[in-house]
Design a protein around this motif. Sequence first.
Motif, PDB file in Angstrom:
ATOM      1  N   PRO A  91       0.828  -1.214   0.000  1.00  7.89           N
ATOM      2  CA  PRO A  91       0.000   0.000   0.000  1.00  7.89           C
ATOM      3  C   PRO A  91       0.866   1.269   0.000  1.00  7.89           C
ATOM      4  CG  PRO A  91      -0.879  -1.586   1.563  1.00  7.89           C
ATOM      5  CD  PRO A  91       0.412  -2.170   1.041  1.00  7.89           C
ATOM      6  N   GLY A  92       0.444   2.233  -0.794  1.00  3.83           N
ATOM      7  CA  GLY A  92       1.235   3.453  -0.925  1.00  3.83           C
ATOM      8  C   GLY A  92       2.221   3.379  -2.076  1.00  3.83           C
ATOM      9  N   SER A  93       2.291   2.199  -2.718  1.00  4.31           N
ATOM     10  CA  SER A  93       3.128   2.076  -3.910  1.00  4.31           C
ATOM     11  C   SER A  93       2.443   1.131  -4.897  1.00  4.31           C
ATOM     12  CB  SER A  93       4.533   1.569  -3.551  1.00  4.31           C
ATOM     13  OG  SER A  93       4.457   0.366  -2.834  1.00  4.31           O
ATOM     14  N   MET A 246       2.755   6.456  -8.985  1.00  2.84           N
ATOM     15  CA  MET A 246       3.220   5.526  -7.953  1.00  2.84           C
ATOM     16  C   MET A 246       4.107   4.428  -8.541  1.00  2.84           C
ATOM     17  SD  MET A 246       0.715   5.431  -4.807  1.00  2.84           S
ATOM     18  CE  MET A 246      -0.614   4.377  -5.267  1.00  2.84           C
TER      19      MET A 246
ATOM     20  N   GLY B  59       5.565   4.567   5.438  1.00  2.21           N
ATOM     21  CA  GLY B  59       5.537   3.349   4.638  1.00  2.21           C
ATOM     22  C   GLY B  59       4.393   3.288   3.646  1.00  2.21           C
ATOM     23  N   ASP B  60       3.173   3.240   4.170  1.00  2.00           N
ATOM     24  CA  ASP B  60       2.028   3.024   3.287  1.00  2.00           C
ATOM     25  C   ASP B  60       1.237   4.302   3.033  1.00  2.00           C
ATOM     26  OD1 ASP B  60       0.796   3.374   5.694  1.00  2.00           O
ATOM     27  OD2 ASP B  60      -0.175   1.410   5.771  1.00  2.00           O
ATOM     28  N   LYS B  61       1.869   5.425   3.211  1.00  2.00           N
ATOM     29  CA  LYS B  61       1.249   6.730   2.970  1.00  2.00           C
ATOM     30  C   LYS B  61      -0.012   6.940   3.823  1.00  2.00           C
ATOM     31  CE  LYS B  61       1.127   7.159  -1.660  1.00  2.00           C
ATOM     32  NZ  LYS B  61       1.181   7.865  -2.952  1.00  2.00           N
ATOM     33  N   SER B  62      -0.004   6.384   5.016  1.00  2.00           N
ATOM     34  CA  SER B  62      -1.145   6.586   5.906  1.00  2.00           C
ATOM     35  C   SER B  62      -0.752   7.419   7.125  1.00  2.00           C
ATOM     36  CB  SER B  62      -1.676   5.231   6.400  1.00  2.00           C
ATOM     37  OG  SER B  62      -0.743   4.642   7.290  1.00  2.00           O
ATOM     38  N   MET B 135      12.438   5.057  -1.165  1.00  2.00           N
ATOM     39  CA  MET B 135      11.049   5.246  -1.587  1.00  2.00           C
ATOM     40  C   MET B 135      10.544   6.639  -1.196  1.00  2.00           C
ATOM     41  SD  MET B 135       8.268   3.972  -2.963  1.00  2.00           S
ATOM     42  CE  MET B 135       8.289   2.174  -3.045  1.00  2.00           C
ATOM     43  N   ARG B 139       9.326   9.608  -3.731  1.00  2.00           N
ATOM     44  CA  ARG B 139       7.978  10.191  -3.657  1.00  2.00           C
ATOM     45  C   ARG B 139       8.055  11.713  -3.709  1.00  2.00           C
ATOM     46  NH1 ARG B 139       5.618   6.368   1.144  1.00  2.00           N
ATOM     47  NH2 ARG B 139       4.976   4.603  -0.152  1.00  2.00           N
ATOM     48  N   GLN B 142       8.702  13.140  -7.143  1.00  2.00           N
ATOM     49  CA  GLN B 142       7.581  13.018  -8.075  1.00  2.00           C
ATOM     50  C   GLN B 142       6.684  14.256  -8.048  1.00  2.00           C
ATOM     51  OE1 GLN B 142       7.537  10.130  -9.882  1.00  2.00           O
ATOM     52  NE2 GLN B 142       5.790  10.703 -11.137  1.00  2.00           N
ATOM     53  N   ASP B 368       1.063  14.505  -6.782  1.00  2.00           N
ATOM     54  CA  ASP B 368       2.065  13.888  -7.657  1.00  2.00           C
ATOM     55  C   ASP B 368       1.951  14.479  -9.056  1.00  2.00           C
ATOM     56  OD1 ASP B 368       2.809  12.171  -5.672  1.00  2.00           O
ATOM     57  OD2 ASP B 368       2.193  10.329  -6.696  1.00  2.00           O
TER      58      ASP B 368
END
Lengths: 375, 385
Positions: A91-93, A246, B59-62, B135, B139, B142, B368
Amino acid sequence: MNRLHLSFAALFLHILTSCSPSPEPQEDERSAKLLALDTLPALEVDIKKAALGKELFFDPRLSGDGAISCATCHNPKKGWGDGQALSRAYPGSEYFRNSKTLLNAAHARYFFWDGRLSGKDGETLVRDHITETHFMNLDGRLMMERLKQVPEYERMFRETMGGEPSFGRTLKAVAEFQKTIVSKNVPFDRYVQGDSAAISTDAKVGLRLFQGKARCVQCHNGPYFSDANPHNLGLPENPAIVNESMRHITLRSFFKFMGVDNFENLREDAGFYAVSKREEDRKAFLTPTLRELKWTAPYMHNGTLADLDAVIAFYDAGGGKAENKDPLLRPLRLSKKEKRSLKAFLLALSGDEVKAEAPEPKPYRVIENWTEVAN
Amino acid sequence: MIKILFSLVSFLILAPAIYAGTGPAMAPLGEVPEPADNRTTPAKAELGKLLFFDPRLGGDKSTSCAECHSPNMGWQDNQPICRGYPGTEHWRNCQTIMNSAYYAKLFWEGNATSLEGQAHAAASGAVAGNGEDDMMEERLAQVTEYVKRFKDVFGTERPQLEDAWKAIAAFERTLVQKDTPFDRYLKGDKGALTPQQQKGLALFAGKGRCLECHNGPLLSDQKYYNLGVPENDVFMESPLHQITFRFEQYAKGVPEEVYRKTKTDLGLYYQTKDRADMGKFRTPSLRYLKYTAPYMHNGTFFDLAEVVDFYDRGGGEDAVRKAFGHGTKSEKMKPLGLAAEEKMDLIAFLESMSGGEIKMETPVLPKDDILRIGRQNGKPEKQRR
């Protein structure tokens, strides 16, 4: 010569010799390759270890935020891939390549589309997937402590792995499970073993084309139907690796990690170049197996060919366009009927669907006597 | 110079009450210290603000910094134990960002030596942000808006993750609340504290002995003590907390004997590996505490009354002695014999150190961009094959 036994050092030689003007393989070489097409050897599997590995394979607690398991992108219902052109990711990628099937992967000489891991080391393959940021992004130390919080796992690890849940034991168990994901009842294998009725007449014509006019066997050879070598087919890029932010982020982050120069401006998949750092390997990918392809559409490293007809049409045209396109590729001029026969043969490389059901979830349990027991 | 003057003034005004302790004098909060290699500029702090709220740094964009350090919850999260990364729980109370710029070291065990280092550690830790450097950096690259801002602020062609932590730290150095009744009082405004609060101040410096550790402008000596804070029961009841507790022992590299045995947070010991430091935690600032309940390293006290009662009892049982046989509890912890009214006075004074609550709206984050072939950041680019 059996190409399966080609080393990477010999690969250079192979490319050089294949540049020579000889238009067709020599007759004796061809028959050697014919022999090389064979059944896969049986693998020795520790059943109990594999059963534990299966539990872990389906457990989303092996990912950082608990959202995805191995089975998310290697789904038994989608041919042990994910059925998408480009794989999803943590998640997130999002990922920039097609999720490879795990079917028969235990027989691969090298893992991944760019062959960056040795096929002898299933444990490292599992480790890479659990810890890599765009795969499952989990700290191995946290994983170990999560597993210790599940009484069933605690028991299974002690019984089958000789100790409490640990990172290394987890890798071993999942790698053992991977060895169970193999073809069953493949018509081609029955044919090789002497059942001449196992494949249709059409498929038999296809086999001859496979080894002859269609030139498939030059790379798709050996029991695994792969020479384990990188080739650039001139396959067009999947534009989504740049046009979906992403995916582009993951692509750059990956090539940065691999030490690829100018990763900042990469707008394409550098392929085997990331491993060898040789210009001639740019956009080259390892030959995938053809076994079980019935279940694993869409095809190619970037999923741009939706079905077998598209794949055959691509090769019939001599592949795509690229400066360093493999000279093995040339227009085939297959007739419609020949294409049908070839497809019939290709489908005969797939056996019964290899199914697996996700085991019952095994929830965390509170350790009731927390202060009295050792960690 | 101004700081010295303030100290002098406060000494003259308050000397009898305040010097009951042995540490440096209480004083108004001075200028924010800035490291020589990361001077704050408005543009840098503005970039840092965006990044502070941006879940791309995780990590998970949360989970942005603001998820656990929310401007609406005292710049922490108002939970006993911090919520942690999805799929996990943290194991300690989340500390406020407000005035954190004045600490020499960050975290309860002082494991970060700068705000820059703290930001990176929090964004990367498996039970906090769980972000991976390559990562996170890509991000940022981007986002054309970020590329431009990083270039303006740091002069680089593309965002460097190191600079993201610098920008966040610069933003955090703007999160200061020094307009408090307490500061005004120290500066000479006698009416800034109510008579009750003034009685509380006398207790703070005298009978309550708070000043022995909560001193200086920050009201923290930035040293480490074992107070015998009771365990948080959540570790008895919650699998996720038990997991994280063990994970921390493992990740912090203690000997196996300690990993197997301990059920109590060993604090400073994880940094020094000196058994004499087991169970010690850094004295937190008392500033802004009105907005930062619950209290202590494990959030075990819900309000100030519980905190004051705890100190009045002389602290709690030494869990380190119980588990490892050697005591590390501070000898400063002794029963105080405070009357009920004195406790009220003390609490009234403690609240004078907070000032108004500083809130902040979540900024609109840039989106993005698609980095099209042949173009890089709006400029034509030489294309490789």
